[in-house]
Design a protein around this motif. Structure first.
Motif, mmCIF file in Angstrom:
data_model
loop_
_atom_site.group_PDB
_atom_site.id
_atom_site.type_symbol
_atom_site.label_atom_id
_atom_site.label_comp_id
_atom_site.label_asym_id
_atom_site.label_seq_id
_atom_site.Cartn_x
_atom_site.Cartn_y
_atom_site.Cartn_z
ATOM 1 N N ALA A 1 49.440 72.958 36.279
ATOM 2 C CA ALA A 1 48.003 73.064 36.581
ATOM 3 C C ALA A 1 47.807 73.828 37.884
ATOM 4 O O ALA A 1 47.262 73.293 38.854
ATOM 5 C CB ALA A 1 47.400 71.662 36.662
ATOM 6 N N GLY A 2 48.259 75.068 37.925
ATOM 7 C CA GLY A 2 48.180 75.876 39.150
ATOM 8 C C GLY A 2 47.141 76.973 39.057
ATOM 9 O O GLY A 2 46.197 76.919 38.256
ATOM 10 N N HIS A 3 47.371 78.001 39.876
ATOM 11 C CA HIS A 3 46.428 79.106 40.044
ATOM 12 C C HIS A 3 46.159 79.840 38.731
ATOM 13 O O HIS A 3 45.009 79.998 38.300
ATOM 14 C CB HIS A 3 47.008 80.041 41.114
ATOM 15 N N ILE A 4 47.225 80.271 38.060
ATOM 16 C CA ILE A 4 47.017 81.113 36.879
ATOM 17 C C ILE A 4 46.537 80.284 35.690
ATOM 18 O O ILE A 4 45.836 80.788 34.800
ATOM 19 C CB ILE A 4 48.290 81.948 36.567
ATOM 20 N N TYR B 1 55.404 94.434 36.700
ATOM 21 C CA TYR B 1 54.247 95.203 36.196
ATOM 22 C C TYR B 1 54.551 96.700 36.186
ATOM 23 O O TYR B 1 54.223 97.411 35.245
ATOM 24 C CB TYR B 1 53.004 94.968 37.064
ATOM 25 N N LYS C 1 46.511 64.988 38.951
ATOM 26 C CA LYS C 1 46.171 66.413 38.963
ATOM 27 C C LYS C 1 45.751 66.872 37.560
ATOM 28 O O LYS C 1 44.775 67.617 37.395
ATOM 29 C CB LYS C 1 47.400 67.192 39.450
ATOM 30 N N GLU D 1 54.456 83.001 31.021
ATOM 31 C CA GLU D 1 54.040 83.909 32.101
ATOM 32 C C GLU D 1 55.178 84.840 32.517
ATOM 33 O O GLU D 1 56.343 84.557 32.293
ATOM 34 C CB GLU D 1 53.526 83.104 33.310
ATOM 35 N N LYS D 2 54.802 85.952 33.154
ATOM 36 C CA LYS D 2 55.797 86.871 33.698
ATOM 37 C C LYS D 2 56.248 86.328 35.049
ATOM 38 O O LYS D 2 55.492 85.576 35.668
ATOM 39 C CB LYS D 2 55.255 88.302 33.820
ATOM 40 N N SER E 1 50.661 68.362 33.850
ATOM 41 C CA SER E 1 51.056 68.559 35.236
ATOM 42 C C SER E 1 52.153 67.550 35.539
ATOM 43 O O SER E 1 52.292 66.548 34.824
ATOM 44 C CB SER E 1 49.841 68.318 36.141
ATOM 45 N N ARG E 2 52.888 67.803 36.615
ATOM 46 C CA ARG E 2 53.871 66.792 37.024
ATOM 47 C C ARG E 2 53.159 65.575 37.587
ATOM 48 O O ARG E 2 53.759 64.530 37.764
ATOM 49 C CB ARG E 2 54.826 67.387 38.062
ATOM 50 N N TYR F 1 55.332 67.418 31.425
ATOM 51 C CA TYR F 1 55.366 68.573 30.511
ATOM 52 C C TYR F 1 55.911 68.130 29.139
ATOM 53 O O TYR F 1 55.461 68.595 28.098
ATOM 54 C CB TYR F 1 56.255 69.690 31.077
ATOM 55 N N PRO G 1 56.036 78.482 38.012
ATOM 56 C CA PRO G 1 56.747 79.606 38.660
ATOM 57 C C PRO G 1 57.917 80.088 37.785
ATOM 58 O O PRO G 1 58.412 79.343 36.943
ATOM 59 C CB PRO G 1 57.253 78.986 39.969
ATOM 60 N N HIS G 2 58.357 81.348 38.025
ATOM 61 C CA HIS G 2 59.414 81.963 37.188
ATOM 62 C C HIS G 2 60.625 81.046 36.983
ATOM 63 O O HIS G 2 61.215 81.015 35.916
ATOM 64 C CB HIS G 2 59.980 83.241 37.825
ATOM 65 N N HIS H 1 60.289 78.506 34.007
ATOM 66 C CA HIS H 1 59.876 78.959 32.665
ATOM 67 C C HIS H 1 60.905 78.512 31.610
ATOM 68 O O HIS H 1 60.535 78.095 30.522
ATOM 69 C CB HIS H 1 59.753 80.486 32.619
HETATM 70 N N1 LIG Z 1 49.285 87.240 34.640
HETATM 71 C C1 LIG Z 1 48.860 87.264 35.888
HETATM 72 O O1 LIG Z 1 47.914 87.966 36.243
HETATM 73 C C2 LIG Z 1 49.526 86.393 36.898
HETATM 74 C C3 LIG Z 1 49.012 86.280 38.184
HETATM 75 C C4 LIG Z 1 49.604 85.386 39.059
HETATM 76 C C5 LIG Z 1 50.722 84.672 38.654
HETATM 77 N N2 LIG Z 1 51.242 84.839 37.414
HETATM 78 C C6 LIG Z 1 52.442 84.112 36.973
HETATM 79 O O2 LIG Z 1 52.069 82.783 36.678
HETATM 80 C C7 LIG Z 1 53.132 81.898 37.037
HETATM 81 C C8 LIG Z 1 52.565 80.837 37.964
HETATM 82 O O3 LIG Z 1 51.981 81.454 39.078
HETATM 83 P P1 LIG Z 1 50.835 80.715 39.941
HETATM 84 O O4 LIG Z 1 50.344 81.673 40.930
HETATM 85 O O5 LIG Z 1 49.907 80.028 39.019
HETATM 86 O O6 LIG Z 1 51.776 79.656 40.684
HETATM 87 P P2 LIG Z 1 51.425 78.297 41.411
HETATM 88 O O7 LIG Z 1 49.961 78.045 41.415
HETATM 89 O O8 LIG Z 1 52.190 78.289 42.680
HETATM 90 O O9 LIG Z 1 52.211 77.245 40.476
HETATM 91 C C9 LIG Z 1 51.888 76.979 39.168
HETATM 92 C C10 LIG Z 1 52.193 75.533 38.831
HETATM 93 O O10 LIG Z 1 53.555 75.408 38.472
HETATM 94 C C11 LIG Z 1 53.883 74.002 38.509
HETATM 95 N N3 LIG Z 1 55.247 73.788 38.995
HETATM 96 C C12 LIG Z 1 56.266 73.293 38.264
HETATM 97 N N4 LIG Z 1 57.368 73.189 38.984
HETATM 98 C C13 LIG Z 1 57.070 73.605 40.209
HETATM 99 C C14 LIG Z 1 57.803 73.691 41.414
HETATM 100 N N5 LIG Z 1 59.077 73.324 41.491
HETATM 101 N N6 LIG Z 1 57.174 74.155 42.495
HETATM 102 C C15 LIG Z 1 55.894 74.543 42.433
HETATM 103 N N7 LIG Z 1 55.140 74.476 41.301
HETATM 104 C C16 LIG Z 1 55.718 74.001 40.205
HETATM 105 C C17 LIG Z 1 52.801 73.344 39.363
HETATM 106 O O11 LIG Z 1 51.967 72.622 38.480
HETATM 107 P P3 LIG Z 1 51.916 71.025 38.410
HETATM 108 O O12 LIG Z 1 52.027 70.535 39.838
HETATM 109 O O13 LIG Z 1 50.597 70.802 37.818
HETATM 110 O O14 LIG Z 1 53.055 70.567 37.561
HETATM 111 C C18 LIG Z 1 52.037 74.508 39.944
HETATM 112 O O15 LIG Z 1 50.703 74.211 40.189
HETATM 113 C C19 LIG Z 1 54.224 82.759 37.660
HETATM 114 O O16 LIG Z 1 55.197 83.030 36.688
HETATM 115 C C20 LIG Z 1 53.498 84.032 38.056
HETATM 116 O O17 LIG Z 1 54.314 85.178 38.038
HETATM 117 C C21 LIG Z 1 50.643 85.666 36.537
#
Ligand SMILES: NC(=O)c1ccc[n+]([C@@H]2O[C@H](COP(=O)([O-])OP(=O)(O)OC[C@H]3O[C@@H](n4cnc5c(N)ncnc54)[C@H](OP(=O)(O)O)[C@@H]3O)[C@@H](O)[C@H]2O)c1
Length: 330
Positions: free
Chosen positions: A16-19, A184, A45, A100-101, A40-41, A62, A79-80, A83
């Protein structure tokens, strides 16, 4: 089991993050899509996210979401580094995935998932949104019209000052500019020019945590075409793609989400110009590509075949290897 026609696709999101927020916003607006479950973990949240984005179900793990038989498609939004494990579990449980990428941390993990998808006959693809967007076809048609003549050189840049983000700095989250931004640019070059890369030279600067922050990558194709790419997680730039031909050149604004493509002659006169159709968020196209794959029973998407996902992960492994950028899972 209920026969599904996927006229409405029920989506479950992991993380449940940014993307995940941006995807949920898309699901809330786009016809024929249901924001079904969020995992979410943290249960707290998940509950809040479900309320904010109108999900039916909120899971505090999950695994629980992956086991829900009502989910048609799982969007892996972690995060990558995170995945591979949930996607593997999802595929083992017969759940199609949009990941996600960058697809995984490295090519070994990618191959394992792609082999599993084949073995189980379950769809998986990478959410590299530019591959699915209409601008890809528009630019291809501009190039095919021969407006700029035979292409000899492609350059592209992508830079965002995002070095303060944990997932960019930490090796255990697969930090660095390459997997986050470089992916990209590599896709930009390869989706318009799919020939074989004969040689790659590159260099980078690293953060104190050993992750690549800025890099220059030069590629030569078998037929002599050259490509030059620059990526950075520490500075802003124009995000332009520039395709240089014998008769003219083409400028693509924002290789991360192309909004305009303009072809110029050698005097700088505009020969042709196209704009991106209006978007909801730009994620709608990758979603519709997933619907088509589910309806047709495909295991991969023609927009980015599995072989291409793997080759890009192999290229990124090779680059990281040269730079000494190492993740714990390598
Ligand atoms: N397509 C696009 O335009 C775009 C743009 C930005 C990012 N992305 C991709 O989307 C993915 C996530 O990016 P984001 O910016 O959304 O990241 P983020 O907000 O930092 O993290 C996404 C979520 O991953 C979960 N998570 C699971 N294990 C984790 C760990 N060990 N540490 C931190 N978070 C963990 C958390 O959710 P819970 O706490 O809820 O479990 C966290 O909120 C990446 O692969 C990134 O490359 C894509």
């Amino acid at each position: 089991m209920e026969e599904r026609d996927y006229k409405t696709v029920r989506v479950g999101i992991l993380g449940a993050g940014h993307i995940a927020e941006k995807m949920s916003h898309t699901l809330n607006i786009l016809e024929g899509w249901e924001a079904y479950a969020i995992a979410s973990r943290s249960q707290e949240k998940a509950d809040k996210f479900a309320k904010d984005f109108h999900f039916q179900k909120a899971y505090g793990s999950y695994e629980k979401l992956i086991q829900d038989d009502n989910v048609d498609l799982i969007y892996v939004a972690t995060p990558h580094s995170h995945h591979w494990a949930p996607t593997r579990l999802a595929l083992q449980n017969g759940k199609p995935c949009l990941v996600e990428k960058a697809f995984t941390a490295n090519a070994r993990e990618a191959k394992e998932l792609l082999d599993l998808s084949k073995e189980k006959g379950v769809f998986v693809t990478e959410a590299i949104w530019t591959r699915y967007q209409p601008m890809r076809q528009i630019i291809r048609e501009m190039l095919a019209s021969d407006v700029i003549g035979k292409v000899k050189l492609v350059t592209c840049s992508l830079g965002y000052p995002i070095e303060q983000k944990e997932r960019i700095q930490r090796p255990e989250l697969c930090g660095g500019a390459l997997l986050d931004l470089g992916v990209y640019g590599i896709n930009f070059v390869r989706m318009f020019f799919p020939g074989r890369w004969e040689s790659i030279t590159s260099q980078c600067t690293k953060s104190q945590t050993g992750m690549d922050m800025t890099e220059c990558i030069s590629v030569r194709y078998e037929d002599g075409l050259m490509a030059n790419m620059q990526f950075s997680a520490v500075c802003v730039n124009d995000r332009y793609g520039l395709i240089s031909g014998e008769k003219g050149y083409m400028v693509i604004e924002n290789i991360n989400n192309p909004c305009r493509a303009t072809a110029y002659d050698k005097f700088g006169n505009v020969l042709m110009e196209h704009f991106s159709p209006q978007q909801i968020t730009g994620f709608e196209y990758e979603l519709e590509a997933c619907r088509e794959a589910l309806q047709k029973g495909w295991t991969e998407s023609p927009y980015i075949p599995h072989e291409e996902i793997l080759q890009i992960m192999e290229i990124m492994d090779e680059l990281r290897n040269e730079w000494g950028v190492v993740f714990p899972m390598d």
